[in-house]
Scaffold this motif. Structure first.
Motif, short mmCIF file in Angstrom:
data_model
loop_
_atom_site.label_atom_id
_atom_site.label_comp_id
_atom_site.label_asym_id
_atom_site.label_seq_id
_atom_site.Cartn_x
_atom_site.Cartn_y
_atom_site.Cartn_z
N MET A 1 0.84 -1.21 0.00
CA MET A 1 0.00 0.00 0.00
C MET A 1 0.87 1.26 0.00
N ALA A 2 0.28 2.37 -0.35
CA ALA A 2 1.02 3.62 -0.43
C ALA A 2 1.40 4.13 0.96
N ARG A 3 2.48 4.83 1.03
CA ARG A 3 2.84 5.55 2.25
C ARG A 3 1.95 6.78 2.37
N ILE A 4 1.38 7.01 3.54
CA ILE A 4 0.52 8.16 3.77
C ILE A 4 1.19 9.07 4.77
N ILE A 5 1.40 10.34 4.38
CA ILE A 5 2.02 11.32 5.27
C ILE A 5 1.02 12.44 5.54
N PRO A 6 0.64 12.65 6.79
CA PRO A 6 -0.27 13.77 7.09
C PRO A 6 0.46 15.10 7.01
N ILE A 7 -0.24 16.11 6.54
CA ILE A 7 0.37 17.45 6.47
C ILE A 7 0.56 18.03 7.86
N GLU A 8 -0.45 17.89 8.70
CA GLU A 8 -0.40 18.51 10.02
C GLU A 8 0.74 17.92 10.84
N GLY A 9 1.64 18.78 11.24
CA GLY A 9 2.77 18.37 12.06
C GLY A 9 3.94 17.81 11.26
N GLU A 10 3.72 17.51 9.98
CA GLU A 10 4.79 16.91 9.16
C GLU A 10 4.85 17.57 7.79
N ARG A 11 4.57 18.87 7.75
CA ARG A 11 4.46 19.56 6.46
C ARG A 11 5.76 19.53 5.67
N ARG A 12 6.87 19.81 6.30
CA ARG A 12 8.15 19.81 5.60
C ARG A 12 8.48 18.42 5.08
N LYS A 55 -4.19 5.63 -13.59
CA LYS A 55 -5.63 5.82 -13.56
C LYS A 55 -6.38 4.92 -14.55
N GLY A 56 -5.68 4.42 -15.59
CA GLY A 56 -6.37 3.77 -16.69
C GLY A 56 -7.18 4.77 -17.47
N ARG A 57 -6.62 5.97 -17.64
CA ARG A 57 -7.34 7.09 -18.25
C ARG A 57 -7.09 7.13 -19.75
N PRO A 58 -8.14 7.36 -20.57
CA PRO A 58 -7.91 7.49 -22.01
C PRO A 58 -7.05 8.72 -22.32
N ARG A 59 -6.14 8.57 -23.25
CA ARG A 59 -5.17 9.64 -23.49
C ARG A 59 -5.73 10.78 -24.33
N PHE A 60 -6.97 10.64 -24.83
CA PHE A 60 -7.58 11.78 -25.51
C PHE A 60 -8.20 12.75 -24.52
N SER A 142 -8.08 13.90 -10.93
CA SER A 142 -8.48 13.33 -9.64
C SER A 142 -7.77 11.99 -9.41
N ALA A 143 -7.46 11.71 -8.15
CA ALA A 143 -6.65 10.54 -7.79
C ALA A 143 -7.53 9.31 -7.59
N ASN A 144 -8.10 8.84 -8.69
CA ASN A 144 -8.98 7.67 -8.66
C ASN A 144 -8.87 6.94 -9.99
N SER A 145 -9.34 5.71 -10.04
CA SER A 145 -9.41 4.98 -11.30
C SER A 145 -10.32 5.74 -12.25
N GLY A 162 -4.00 2.67 -3.81
CA GLY A 162 -2.91 2.43 -2.87
C GLY A 162 -1.89 1.41 -3.32
N ASP A 163 -2.30 0.45 -4.14
CA ASP A 163 -1.35 -0.55 -4.61
C ASP A 163 -0.68 -0.15 -5.92
N ARG A 164 -0.99 1.08 -6.41
CA ARG A 164 -0.42 1.53 -7.68
C ARG A 164 0.47 2.76 -7.54
#
Length: 326
Positions: A1-12, A55-60, A142-145, A162-164
């Motif tokens: 799965m993807a690494r998730i970093i919260p902005i709050e407290g870890e912005r840098r 995303k599996g997004r069409p390139r047009f 948008s960050a979705n299929s 998350g697995d991509r």
């Protein structure tokens, strides 16, 4: 799965980690005020190709290129006076302008689907900060299929992609909740390509011009993202303007409207009990996902006013309800 970093407290740490991934021509899921975006270097063909592949997004289907500010945007696109005034009024914010590319623009043709125009937006908050630190525009659909429900939390992104992907920056729930309004100015006229987070009424008030709306959903040539007839779709069939619930359907209500047969619904979800269109927009994609997760074969949605942000909400719902082969 993807690494998730919260902005709050870890912005840098979040900025540095994102730049590290972006520099390797890989996409990063980042929060914006509209929805979470899948961002990559808009000047690098390998990076842009990784967005389409993930995303599996069409390139047009072109990508919006996000800038740190108007000054950065001017390096890549040509602004007419009306577009400039709109940028000065609504940036940073949920407005995308489709503009002619400069002849020497470094934005790669993969990001524009080969068009001689580019959709540009300046986002609020962390996304703008990341672009400024990276020093180059980020293409970020948008960050979705492709074709599925847009994500408004880091958890939505992780469950889908998350697995991509390697990294998701967690900025909490998106404030606006629907994608940006997309406009194109031609010969002194403003055309609406996609309703979104800036209501058309606000555009007309700011410019004194009538915004020309498309004649029908999905009938125009693809000039910008979000123009495909079928989009934002859950697995379940979506039924609009519902005044009753069929057995086993999930129900999404607006303004606590009375609905016949509500007791037999698989779930009853409230876009906004008080009829607040801003609250409804922020909740829309999350509730579509929640309704879909019930396993119901259908999702019934009660009528929603078609003014202000309601126009964007209804646009997304109409595309979610469209036949899937369109």
């Amino acid at each position: 799965m993807a690494r998730i970093i919260p902005i709050e407290g870890e912005r840098r740490e979040a900025v540095d980690a994102a730049i590290g991934v972006l520099s390797k021509a890989r996409p990063v899921a980042m929060p914006t005020e509209t929805v979470y975006g899948l961002a990559a270097d808009a000047t690098d063909p390998a990076a842009i190709a990784s967005i389409y592949e993930t995303k599996g997004r069409p390139r047009f289907n072109p990508l919006i290129c996000h800038m740190a500010d108007l000054e950065m945007a001017e390096r890549y696109a040509i602004f007419d006076p009306i577009s400039r005034s709109l940028a000065e009024r609504f940036w940073p914010g949920p407005l995308t302008l489709v503009l002619p590319l400069k002849p020497d623009s470094a934005i790669h043709p993969l990001a524009t689907a080969g068009l001689d125009t580019v959709g540009i937006r300046v986002p609020r908050g962390f996304a703008g900060e990341l672009i400024r630190a990276f020093g180059r525009p980020l293409a970020a659909p948008s960050a979705n299929s492709s074709g599925k429900i847009s994500p408004t939390t880091a958890q939505h992104v992780d469950a889908d992609l998350g697995d991509r992907i390697n990294l998701v920056i967690d900025g909490g729930p998106c404030q606006v909740g629907v994608e940006s309004t997309i406009l194109k100015v031609e010969d002194g006229r403003i055309r609406l390509l996609r309703p979104g987070g800036v209501p058309v009424e606000a555009i007309e008030e700011a410019t004194g011009l009538v915004v020309e709306r498309p004649k029908g959903t999905g009938t125009a040539a693809i000039e910008a993202p979000g123009m495909l007839a079928s989009h934002y779709a859950p697995n379940a069939h979506v039924r609009l303007d519902a005044i009753s619930v069929m057995p086993g359907e999930a129900l999404i209500r607006f303004g606590s409207q009375p609905v016949d047969g509500m007791g037999q619904a698989a779930a009853v979800l409230e876009l906004s009990p008080t009829g607040d269109l801003g609250e409804a927009a922020a909740n829309l994609f999350g509730l579509l996902k929640k309704a879909d997760q019930t396993g119901a074969a259908g999702i019934a949605v009660t009528p929603i006013p078609d003014h202000g942000l309601g126009e964007a909400i209804n646009d997304r719902l109409q595309r979610a309800a469209a036949p899937r082969n369109v």
